[in-house]
Design a protein around this motif. Structure first.
Motif, PDB file in Angstrom:
ATOM      1  N   TYR A  27      38.775   9.736 -27.080  1.00 25.80           N
ATOM      2  CA  TYR A  27      39.698  10.636 -26.953  1.00 25.80           C
ATOM      3  C   TYR A  27      40.920  10.599 -27.979  1.00 25.80           C
ATOM      4  O   TYR A  27      41.327  11.506 -28.755  1.00 25.80           O
ATOM      5  CB  TYR A  27      40.414  10.577 -25.679  1.00 25.80           C
ATOM      6  CG  TYR A  27      41.481  11.650 -25.520  1.00 25.80           C
ATOM      7  CD1 TYR A  27      40.825  13.094 -25.333  1.00 25.80           C
ATOM      8  CD2 TYR A  27      42.926  11.449 -25.315  1.00 25.80           C
ATOM      9  CE1 TYR A  27      41.719  14.155 -25.322  1.00 25.80           C
ATOM     10  CE2 TYR A  27      43.682  12.549 -25.019  1.00 25.80           C
ATOM     11  CZ  TYR A  27      43.232  13.808 -24.928  1.00 25.80           C
ATOM     12  OH  TYR A  27      44.153  14.893 -24.801  1.00 25.80           O
ATOM     13  N   LYS A  85      39.633  11.904 -31.175  1.00 30.51           N
ATOM     14  CA  LYS A  85      39.760  13.235 -31.085  1.00 30.51           C
ATOM     15  C   LYS A  85      40.907  13.947 -31.353  1.00 30.51           C
ATOM     16  O   LYS A  85      41.437  15.142 -32.030  1.00 30.51           O
ATOM     17  CB  LYS A  85      38.936  13.756 -29.943  1.00 30.51           C
ATOM     18  CG  LYS A  85      38.751  15.211 -29.645  1.00 30.51           C
ATOM     19  CD  LYS A  85      38.492  15.425 -28.412  1.00 30.51           C
ATOM     20  CE  LYS A  85      38.118  17.168 -28.080  1.00 30.51           C
ATOM     21  NZ  LYS A  85      39.489  17.819 -27.934  1.00 30.51           N
ATOM     22  N   PHE A 101      38.513  17.061 -21.934  1.00 31.44           N
ATOM     23  CA  PHE A 101      37.663  16.110 -23.024  1.00 31.44           C
ATOM     24  C   PHE A 101      36.721  15.792 -22.190  1.00 31.44           C
ATOM     25  O   PHE A 101      35.401  15.392 -22.494  1.00 31.44           O
ATOM     26  CB  PHE A 101      38.656  15.243 -23.543  1.00 31.44           C
ATOM     27  CG  PHE A 101      37.724  13.977 -24.239  1.00 31.44           C
ATOM     28  CD1 PHE A 101      37.331  14.284 -25.493  1.00 31.44           C
ATOM     29  CD2 PHE A 101      37.692  12.869 -23.732  1.00 31.44           C
ATOM     30  CE1 PHE A 101      36.542  13.243 -26.075  1.00 31.44           C
ATOM     31  CE2 PHE A 101      37.073  11.734 -24.451  1.00 31.44           C
ATOM     32  CZ  PHE A 101      36.447  12.189 -25.691  1.00 31.44           C
ATOM     33  N   GLN A 122      32.563  16.135 -22.739  1.00 30.45           N
ATOM     34  CA  GLN A 122      31.755  14.822 -23.059  1.00 30.45           C
ATOM     35  C   GLN A 122      30.775  14.736 -21.643  1.00 30.45           C
ATOM     36  O   GLN A 122      29.778  13.604 -22.057  1.00 30.45           O
ATOM     37  CB  GLN A 122      32.353  13.472 -23.172  1.00 30.45           C
ATOM     38  CG  GLN A 122      33.582  13.594 -24.355  1.00 30.45           C
ATOM     39  CD  GLN A 122      32.818  13.890 -25.659  1.00 30.45           C
ATOM     40  OE1 GLN A 122      31.700  12.914 -25.756  1.00 30.45           O
ATOM     41  NE2 GLN A 122      33.132  14.719 -26.464  1.00 30.45           N
TER      42      GLN A 122
END
Length: 231
Positions: free
Chosen positions: A226, A229, A133, A137
């Motif tokens: 996060y 997500k 992640f 990003q």
């Protein structure tokens, strides 16, 4: 899923309230945690306090009462490598105690508590997913060993001794190995991120609170994104 987010100080915890609303306060042992429900997840946010005993006590108090699935630990650290500078993000893949010296007590390595692992290994599929992640990003980070002790490292002499004992360590702080030890015994997954606040040397006392607030806001943004997500 039950998720714990632990930070050392209130100046870091306050930023999570921008993302999580209508939380209830719950007492676990001597620790107050804020409990939020977010998309069917239970989020527990609390303070570790400063130092190893406070960190271990407060995390253990939560884990004895709540079957937490994943723990996030955030905060700051001092740099132990010239290539790691103020503002850099560290993702711990292991922790050790820089103030545990037990090699004369038996077949132990520097940093090892008798009866405990030589290192507390944090590598897991949960950590790998979080690292993916960060990369997605565009968030730069360095991954490796972080060492823990009950003293604030603020002199070249202190830093030199730690560097000698732990040549690969990236950073030094005051709670992480205690968290990792508790998580190890409770068989819980721990994701630990630290932002470098200083060089761990004679310059380590400059504007710490201001920096802690800045990185606390950044960590809250990353972790909350996060968690969103994950659903």
């Amino acid at each position: 899923m039950k998720i714990a987010i632990i930070v050392p100080m209130e100046i870091e915890a306050k930023y999570y309230r921008k993302y999580f609303h209508a939380g209830n306060k719950e007492m676990f042992g001597s620790s107050v945690f804020e409990h939020f429900c977010v998309k069917h997840n239970d989020i527990y946010i609390g303070l570790s306090g400063i130092g190893k005993v406070q960190a271990a006590m407060n995390l253990a108090s939560l884990l004895t009462k709540v079957d937490i699935d994943l723990i996030f630990m955030t905060g700051t650290a001092g740099s132990l490598q010239s290539s790691i500078r103020k503002g850099d993000l560290l993702l711990a893949d292991s922790f050790s105690y820089h103030d545990a010296h037990n090699t004369l007590a038996g077949n132990y390595v520097e940093g090892q508590i008798p009866g405990e692992p030589a290192l507390f290994d944090l590598k897991s599929k949960e950590q790998a997913a979080f690292a993916d992640f960060l990369q997605e990003q565009g968030i730069q980070y360095k991954k490796g060993l972080i060492v823990t002790g009950d003293s604030f490292i603020g002199s070249n002499e202190q830093k030199k001794k730690i560097n000698q004992d732990f040549t690969s360590a990236l950073g030094v702080e005051m709670e992480g190995a205690a968290f990792a030890q508790v998580a190890y015994h409770f068989q819980k997954k721990l994701i630990a991120i630290r932002a470098i606040s200083d060089n761990g040397d004679d310059s380590a006392n400059e504007d710490f609170d201001k920096f802690a607030q800045k990185v606390g806001a950044k960590a809250a943004k990353i972790i909350c994104a996060y968690i969103e997500k994950m659903n």
